[in-house]
Motif scaffolding. Structure first.
Motif, PDB file in Angstrom:
ATOM      1  N   SER A 105       1.969  31.101  30.257  1.00 27.25           N
ATOM      2  CA  SER A 105       1.578  32.101  31.071  1.00 27.25           C
ATOM      3  C   SER A 105       1.655  31.963  32.406  1.00 27.25           C
ATOM      4  O   SER A 105       2.030  30.695  32.854  1.00 27.25           O
ATOM      5  CB  SER A 105       0.043  32.585  31.019  1.00 27.25           C
ATOM      6  N   ASP A 106       2.007  32.986  33.064  1.00 30.69           N
ATOM      7  CA  ASP A 106       2.240  32.878  34.867  1.00 30.69           C
ATOM      8  C   ASP A 106       1.181  31.957  35.488  1.00 30.69           C
ATOM      9  O   ASP A 106       1.273  31.016  36.141  1.00 30.69           O
ATOM     10  CB  ASP A 106       2.181  34.102  35.245  1.00 30.69           C
ATOM     11  N   GLN A 107      -0.159  32.150  34.904  1.00 32.79           N
ATOM     12  CA  GLN A 107      -1.251  31.509  35.472  1.00 32.79           C
ATOM     13  C   GLN A 107      -1.239  29.823  35.101  1.00 32.79           C
ATOM     14  O   GLN A 107      -1.370  29.145  36.002  1.00 32.79           O
ATOM     15  CB  GLN A 107      -2.599  31.784  34.949  1.00 32.79           C
ATOM     16  N   ARG A 152       1.684  28.400  34.785  1.00 27.31           N
ATOM     17  CA  ARG A 152       2.766  27.772  35.515  1.00 27.31           C
ATOM     18  C   ARG A 152       2.522  27.313  36.883  1.00 27.31           C
ATOM     19  O   ARG A 152       2.734  26.505  37.488  1.00 27.31           O
ATOM     20  CB  ARG A 152       3.773  28.924  35.545  1.00 27.31           C
ATOM     21  N   ARG A 153       1.488  28.525  37.453  1.00 27.93           N
ATOM     22  CA  ARG A 153       0.979  28.384  38.912  1.00 27.93           C
ATOM     23  C   ARG A 153       0.161  26.894  38.762  1.00 27.93           C
ATOM     24  O   ARG A 153       0.412  26.090  39.792  1.00 27.93           O
ATOM     25  CB  ARG A 153       0.246  29.427  39.180  1.00 27.93           C
ATOM     26  N   MET A 154      -0.491  26.713  37.731  1.00 28.46           N
ATOM     27  CA  MET A 154      -1.315  25.364  37.746  1.00 28.46           C
ATOM     28  C   MET A 154      -0.533  24.220  37.723  1.00 28.46           C
ATOM     29  O   MET A 154      -0.992  23.286  38.342  1.00 28.46           O
ATOM     30  CB  MET A 154      -2.253  25.597  36.566  1.00 28.46           C
ATOM     31  N   ILE A 155       0.455  24.299  36.551  1.00 30.56           N
ATOM     32  CA  ILE A 155       1.326  23.210  36.492  1.00 30.56           C
ATOM     33  C   ILE A 155       1.925  22.779  37.829  1.00 30.56           C
ATOM     34  O   ILE A 155       2.116  21.764  38.363  1.00 30.56           O
ATOM     35  CB  ILE A 155       2.277  23.567  35.604  1.00 30.56           C
ATOM     36  N   MET A 156       2.334  23.785  38.674  1.00 28.01           N
ATOM     37  CA  MET A 156       3.209  23.697  39.769  1.00 28.01           C
ATOM     38  C   MET A 156       2.114  23.125  40.916  1.00 28.01           C
ATOM     39  O   MET A 156       2.556  22.314  41.967  1.00 28.01           O
ATOM     40  CB  MET A 156       3.747  25.121  40.502  1.00 28.01           C
ATOM     41  N   HIS A 157       0.895  23.302  41.136  1.00 31.79           N
ATOM     42  CA  HIS A 157      -0.116  23.064  41.836  1.00 31.79           C
ATOM     43  C   HIS A 157      -0.292  21.575  41.473  1.00 31.79           C
ATOM     44  O   HIS A 157      -0.509  20.689  42.510  1.00 31.79           O
ATOM     45  CB  HIS A 157      -1.451  23.742  41.644  1.00 31.79           C
ATOM     46  N   ILE A 158      -0.457  20.996  40.344  1.00 35.04           N
ATOM     47  CA  ILE A 158      -0.689  19.674  39.777  1.00 35.04           C
ATOM     48  C   ILE A 158       0.477  18.914  40.247  1.00 35.04           C
ATOM     49  O   ILE A 158       0.170  17.954  40.850  1.00 35.04           O
ATOM     50  CB  ILE A 158      -0.852  19.630  38.200  1.00 35.04           C
ATOM     51  N   LEU A 159       1.800  19.424  40.367  1.00 31.37           N
ATOM     52  CA  LEU A 159       2.942  18.582  40.585  1.00 31.37           C
ATOM     53  C   LEU A 159       2.942  18.672  42.142  1.00 31.37           C
ATOM     54  O   LEU A 159       4.018  18.082  42.600  1.00 31.37           O
ATOM     55  CB  LEU A 159       4.214  19.025  40.140  1.00 31.37           C
ATOM     56  N   GLY A 160       2.441  19.298  42.669  1.00 36.86           N
ATOM     57  CA  GLY A 160       2.307  19.176  44.391  1.00 36.86           C
ATOM     58  C   GLY A 160       3.199  20.284  44.966  1.00 36.86           C
ATOM     59  O   GLY A 160       3.742  20.022  46.064  1.00 36.86           O
ATOM     60  N   ARG A 161       3.385  21.480  44.234  1.00 40.47           N
ATOM     61  CA  ARG A 161       4.098  22.519  45.078  1.00 40.47           C
ATOM     62  C   ARG A 161       3.386  23.697  45.069  1.00 40.47           C
ATOM     63  O   ARG A 161       2.564  24.103  44.897  1.00 40.47           O
ATOM     64  CB  ARG A 161       5.217  22.864  44.013  1.00 40.47           C
TER      65      ARG A 161
END
Length: 75
Positions: free
Chosen positions: A62-64, A66-75
């Protein structure tokens, strides 16, 4: 009609050669050495099986998430 159409190509610059980014050829170049460089470059950018699986899962989530994954990766 102005300019070339979508299917009309400018044949003046087409010499039948495929241009590969980062590789330059001259009449004296060793073809085998050039092919080795090309193979190394392809290997460098080719995804591993793990990367392919991560990308597949990322695309399916989901988009949510994806945003969480990107946040974890520091983006």
């Amino acid at each position: 009609m102005e300019g070339p159409g979508l299917l009309e190509l400018d044949h003046r610059t087409d010499n039948g050669q495929l241009e590969l980014p980062g590789l330059a050829f001259s009449d004296g170049d060793n073809l085998f050495a050039t092919l080795d460089v090309l193979e190394q470059e392809i290997s460098r950018v080719q995804l591993s099986e793990e990367e392919v699986e991560l990308l597949r899962r990322f695309r399916k989530t989901s988009d949510q998430n994806r945003r969480m994954i990107m946040h974890i990766l520091g983006r």
